[in-house]
Write an enzyme that holds these catalytic residues in place. Sequence first.
Site, PDB file in Angstrom:
ATOM      1  CE  LYS A  35      -0.243  -0.387   5.009  1.00 59.08           C
ATOM      2  NZ  LYS A  35      -0.862  -1.120   6.114  1.00 59.08           N
ATOM      3  NE  ARG A 130      -6.307   0.764  11.886  1.00 54.80           N
ATOM      4  CZ  ARG A 130      -5.116   0.647  11.309  1.00 54.80           C
ATOM      5  NH1 ARG A 130      -4.292   1.662  11.294  1.00 54.80           N
ATOM      6  NH2 ARG A 130      -4.751  -0.488  10.753  1.00 54.80           N
ATOM      7  CE1 TYR A 260      13.504  31.365   5.339  1.00 55.02           C
ATOM      8  CE2 TYR A 260      13.688  29.025   4.891  1.00 55.02           C
ATOM      9  CZ  TYR A 260      13.458  30.325   4.454  1.00 55.02           C
ATOM     10  OH  TYR A 260      13.193  30.553   3.131  1.00 55.02           O
ATOM     11  CG  MET A 308      10.051  23.746  -0.205  1.00 58.13           C
ATOM     12  SD  MET A 308       9.031  24.896  -1.140  1.00 58.13           S
ATOM     13  CE  MET A 308       7.992  25.583   0.124  1.00 58.13           C
TER      14      MET A 308
HETATM   15  C1  LIG Z   1      -0.150  -1.944   6.810  1.00 55.27           C
HETATM   16  C2  LIG Z   1      -0.732  -3.192   7.305  1.00 55.27           C
HETATM   17  C3  LIG Z   1       0.096  -4.296   7.588  1.00 55.27           C
HETATM   18  C4  LIG Z   1       1.596  -4.227   7.532  1.00 55.27           C
HETATM   19  O1  LIG Z   1       2.108  -3.605   8.664  1.00 55.27           O
HETATM   20  P1  LIG Z   1       3.703  -3.489   8.848  1.00 55.27           P
HETATM   21  O2  LIG Z   1       3.933  -2.923  10.179  1.00 55.27           O
HETATM   22  O3  LIG Z   1       4.168  -2.573   7.766  1.00 55.27           O
HETATM   23  O4  LIG Z   1       4.224  -4.849   8.664  1.00 55.27           O
HETATM   24  C5  LIG Z   1      -0.516  -5.482   7.930  1.00 55.27           C
HETATM   25  N1  LIG Z   1      -1.866  -5.573   8.033  1.00 55.27           N
HETATM   26  C6  LIG Z   1      -2.676  -4.519   7.802  1.00 55.27           C
HETATM   27  C7  LIG Z   1      -4.139  -4.683   7.947  1.00 55.27           C
HETATM   28  C8  LIG Z   1      -2.141  -3.297   7.445  1.00 55.27           C
HETATM   29  O5  LIG Z   1      -2.944  -2.261   7.211  1.00 55.27           O
END
Ligand SMILES: *Cc1c(COP(=O)(O)O)cnc(C)c1O
Length: 363
Positions: A35, A130, A260, A308
């Site tokens: 992802k 969640r 800055y 930046m």
């Molecule tokens: C992102 C995610 C993972 C992977 O987590 P990592 O800490 O990157 O290994 C596994 N399961 C779900 C549901 C996730 O959203």
Amino acid sequence: MARPICATIHTDALRHNLGQMRQRAPNSRVMAMVKADGYGHGLERVARALAGADAFGVADLSEVERLRAIGMSQPVLLLPGINEPVDIARLRALNADAVIHHASQLEMLEQADAGEPIRCWLKLDTGMHRLGFAPDEVHQAHARLSASPNVAPGIVLMNHFASSDALDREGSSGEQTRAQLRVFAEATAGLDGARSLANSAAVLGWPAAHADWIRPGGALYGMSLVDGTVGADFGLRAAMTLSTRLIAVKRVCKGERIGYSATWECPEDMPVGVAAAGYGDGYPRAAPAGTPVLVCGQSSQVIGRVSMDLMTVDLRGIEGAQVGAPVTLWGPELPVERVALAAGTIGYELTCALTRRVRLVER
Ligand SMILES: *Cc1c(COP(=O)(O)O)cnc(C)c1O
């Protein structure tokens, strides 16, 4: 001249890390989490390097499309699942799997036109609060999925850990993970189907959670979330080097202030370098003076505020630090976890945050 900042992706490290996951969980299949554009490493590049994975996990339908477009034929799991009824047709067209975490998704599936059944991963909320069904809702949700002709047989049961980065070691605070494991086992007792629980930290530290499918993300890119550790401590290899060059070198007098808001004062007459990297590239502005960088491979530090396009670095004691000298912001020699720690975040956020103007190259 093109800006010299560049992210080099080490595809051999990706493959190595996948091998490490298989070694640690030899009886599990591996869903490679890709992802967020492969955690910022480039989805297509990562997927090709990890083509040996048994499945991929993504957070957006467009990422499923991109994986299919390059010929990836493994299962691809859409983590948020169905957001609106039209997603069902898209999942069917892409032959993708869906997480089902909410009653509204069950309803959409039940009410959808008959068609190709979709492979579903039923998600439990075992304590992270969640996504997922509450433990006492799981049997009913499973029964409704099983009864729907729009759902393929072989529903996978899944869970996500909140604190698996606290390893299952003596003296560690692993209670939440132990509790989540217990809740999962109780809530799914008597249900058929494969199980999937483990993110990277659970693959590394919770063998009891490996089950049928592991879902590592960060570990594939060589990163660790376990407190005080870096990926290399677990035999992982960093998959990204973020590098740039010095574009100016100067001497600044004792007592003068840099950058800055004049946040950093030179304690002595000293050489200062200006590197072409800043928050416009995704380098964190929150990185304070003292954040590690390498100049010509030698340990140095950020001084002054990151801006930046530019940042200033300490050149005291650095040999060969002329204009054009290489600067490593993170990579195998400077773990991104260390930079993240200094900036008050985690390595994942840093690799994900690279902006479009950073060239990604493969090596
Ligand atoms: C992102 C995610 C993972 C992977 O987590 P990592 O800490 O990157 O290994 C596994 N399961 C779900 C549901 C996730 O959203």
